[in-house]
Design an enzyme around this catalytic site. Structure first.
Site, PDB file in Angstrom:
ATOM      1  N   HIS A 181       0.814  -1.223   0.000  1.00 60.12           N
ATOM      2  CA  HIS A 181       0.000   0.000   0.000  1.00 60.12           C
ATOM      3  C   HIS A 181       0.844   1.267   0.000  1.00 60.12           C
ATOM      4  CE1 HIS A 181      -3.740  -2.147   0.175  1.00 60.12           C
ATOM      5  NE2 HIS A 181      -3.338  -2.825   1.237  1.00 60.12           N
ATOM      6  N   ARG A 224       7.389  -5.374   3.213  1.00 63.62           N
ATOM      7  CA  ARG A 224       6.070  -5.971   3.030  1.00 63.62           C
ATOM      8  C   ARG A 224       5.853  -5.975   1.511  1.00 63.62           C
ATOM      9  NH1 ARG A 224       0.147  -4.897   4.439  1.00 63.62           N
ATOM     10  NH2 ARG A 224       0.449  -2.714   3.897  1.00 63.62           N
ATOM     11  N   GLU A 256      -5.310 -11.831   7.627  1.00 63.74           N
ATOM     12  CA  GLU A 256      -6.212 -10.682   7.472  1.00 63.74           C
ATOM     13  C   GLU A 256      -7.482 -11.031   6.723  1.00 63.74           C
ATOM     14  OE1 GLU A 256      -3.955  -7.452   5.681  1.00 63.74           O
ATOM     15  OE2 GLU A 256      -3.014  -8.752   4.218  1.00 63.74           O
ATOM     16  N   ASP A 279      -7.735  -4.949   7.156  1.00 64.39           N
ATOM     17  CA  ASP A 279      -8.396  -5.940   6.299  1.00 64.39           C
ATOM     18  C   ASP A 279      -9.196  -6.940   7.124  1.00 64.39           C
ATOM     19  OD1 ASP A 279      -7.984  -5.516   3.458  1.00 64.39           O
ATOM     20  OD2 ASP A 279      -5.853  -5.625   3.916  1.00 64.39           O
TER      21      ASP A 279
END
Ligand code: 3PY
Ligand code: MG
Length: 263
Positions: free
Chosen positions: A46, A71, A147, A173
């Protein structure tokens, strides 16, 4: 090879405070790395970060005492391999919902015979030392993000994955899927129960439990709950909060309290 201090910290039950970077800048990565975090994660899911920026961010973090992590954007072995070759000392992989996905993730992080990572350690050799290829399988940290509802259903089999060091809860999430609304600090009973369940199963499997948080207070609370690895907000949230506080103080107003949703 340069040891991974996060593995030792987990063995000694020392908390790991992890920074989280969404801004594509070697300079802000360097600033974050110098603040005292145990690790700093470059967020390619993200965050607004491409591979070239991620490389310079990992280089910047490597010049500090923080351990560089990434990540990744998804469970793609080629992407994971490139981030490891660029010098990430651990990978956080989003949306792991089955044991098969967890096995694919771990395999991408391990050289044969344990996995299928292709050979070409590139910058990892510079940061880690010439014997990186012999020891990378033991030192690289692997955290699977829990998630989804499916991940909760398959939690024990995910935690059984050989070579998986632990899990990292994505509370935005997870709450979105469980409650219909994304909130990292959700107090919804379904979220509270899910988090307690993940903590208990991690304890039973002796695996590291991590979670994304939106503030230092929230991260401190997660440590008291039993998490080992916490992220007290990302750089964007911290920058925004610092600016709002400075503006309010300049106006003689009370600084606003930070919100509870991530990003
Ligand atoms: C989530 O909260 O879903 C995340 O992925 C946090 O990084
Ligand atoms: Mg997420």
């Amino acid at each position: 090879m340069r040891k991974n201090p996060l593995k030792a910290a987990f063995c000694q039950q020392q908390p790991i405070i992890n920074g989280w970077l969404a801004i594509p800048s070697g300079y802000s990565a360097e600033i974050a790395g110098h603040q005292g975090y145990d690790s700093v994660t470059v967020d390619m899911q993200h965050g607004m970060i491409d591979f070239a920026s991620a490389l310079s961010m990992l280089q910047a973090i490597s010049a500090t005492s923080a351990t560089p992590l990434a990540r990744v954007s998804n469970n793609d072995p080629a992407h994971i391999m490139r981030m490891l070759d660029a010098g990430a000392w651990g990978i956080i992989c989003p949306m792991i919902s089955t044991a098969q996905q967890a096995a694919q993730f771990v395999s991408a992080c391990r050289y044969p015979p344990l996995g299928n990572r292709s050979f070409g350690p590139a910058r990892a050799l510079l940061y880690g030392g010439k014997d990186y290829p012999q020891h990378a399988n033991e030192e690289i940290l692997t955290l699977a993000m829990i998630e989804t509802r499916e991940a909760l259903d398959n939690l024990d089999s995910i935690l059984d994955t050989n070579g998986l060091d632990g899990i990292f809860i994505g509370p935005n999430d997870l709450s979105l899927t469980l409650t219909g609304s994304a909130s990292a600090e959700s107090q919804h009973p379904a979220m509270l129960a899910a988090i307690e369940h993940v903590l208990n199963r991690c304890r039973a499997h002796k695996k590291l439990a991590g979670i994304f948080c939106t503030s230092g207070q929230a991260a401190a609370h997660r440590l008291t709950q039993g998490f080992h690895f916490v992220t007290p907000a990302n750089d964007v949230m911290q920058l925004g909060a610092a600016a709002r506080t400075a503006i309010a103080l300049t106006r003689g107003e009370t600084p606003p309290v930070s919100g509870s949703s991530g990003y």
